[in-house]
Write a protein that holds these residues in place. Structure first.
Motif, short mmCIF file in Angstrom:
data_model
loop_
_atom_site.label_atom_id
_atom_site.label_comp_id
_atom_site.label_asym_id
_atom_site.label_seq_id
_atom_site.Cartn_x
_atom_site.Cartn_y
_atom_site.Cartn_z
N LYS A 68 1.02 -1.12 -0.07
CA LYS A 68 0.16 -0.05 0.03
C LYS A 68 0.75 1.15 -0.02
N ALA A 69 1.92 1.24 0.58
CA ALA A 69 2.98 2.29 0.76
C ALA A 69 3.51 2.69 -0.41
N ALA A 70 3.67 1.57 -1.16
CA ALA A 70 4.31 1.64 -2.48
C ALA A 70 3.43 2.27 -3.58
N ARG A 71 2.28 2.04 -3.41
CA ARG A 71 1.18 2.85 -4.27
C ARG A 71 0.65 4.18 -3.47
N LYS A 72 1.49 4.72 -2.37
CA LYS A 72 1.14 5.81 -1.80
C LYS A 72 -0.16 5.97 -1.35
N ILE A 73 -0.77 4.84 -0.54
CA ILE A 73 -2.02 4.85 0.02
C ILE A 73 -2.03 5.44 1.20
N PRO A 74 -2.82 6.85 1.66
CA PRO A 74 -2.67 7.45 2.78
C PRO A 74 -2.79 6.35 3.86
#
Length: 196
Positions: A68-74
């Protein structure tokens, strides 16, 4: 180790003072025990919710949040930070907040008993106090027992929700719970204790 114990002790002391003072100020404005009862339930609920967060922090797997962090999900970055500091999160949520809520709910229960006796002088104060203590313990312990199971079964969802709340706070205030560290890679797998 000593420093951590001292910090936790001081944090608990000042947090308990602030919550207790605020609670007392609010309760003193209640005209009756019935009006104070919802506030008691809120304090107990806060303790249960933080207990769930503490358990979820020790049970959640970090791997899904890296994706999720790789997709920059808040919220994903904040969730990773929570899991990388799971011991501190659990200590704060379960010990500091949990114990404070337990202490405050006990004091609030005593205040409710006092209000009841003031309104009904013929009622037995000792019996009322015993019943109130039993009710608070039953709701708190029962709520935490159910909350723990929910936290273990839905650990990632709970941590992600907390992470999203922290992300919103960061956007509004610029305040970060823990500074970014480059050694957050890898992470840990779900605690085997919770999988057994």
């Amino acid at each position: 180790m000593r420093r951590q114990v001292l910090v936790v002790g001081l944090l608990t002391f000042f947090t308990a003072m602030a919550i207790s003072s605020g609670t007392e100020a609010v309760v003193n404005r209640f005209p009756s025990a019935l009006a104070a009862l919802p506030f008691l339930l809120i304090i107990i609920a806060v303790g249960i919710i933080f207990d769930m967060i503490g358990v979820a922090a020790t049970a959640a797997a970090v791997a899904p949040f890296h994706a999720k962090a790789a997709r920059k999900i808040p919220g994903a970055k904040q969730a990773i930070s929570l899991l990388n500091h799971a011991d501190k999160v659990a200590s704060f949520c379960n010990d500091v907040i949990g114990d404070i809520c337990g202490t405050v709910s006990g004091g609030l229960g005593a205040t409710i008993v006092f209000l009841l006796v003031s309104s009904h002088p013929d009622w037995n104060k000792a019996w009322l106090g015993t019943i109130m203590t039993g009710l608070i313990a039953a709701v708190t312990v029962g709520g935490k027992a159910g909350g723990k199971k929910l936290a273990i079964d839905h650990a990632e969802e709970i941590i992600f929700l907390v992470g999203r709340c922290l992300a919103w706070i960061e956007r509004q205030t610029g305040w970060t719970l823990w500074p970014d560290k480059k050694n957050s890679k890898g992470g840990r797998k779900r605690n085997d204790h919770f999988n057994s």
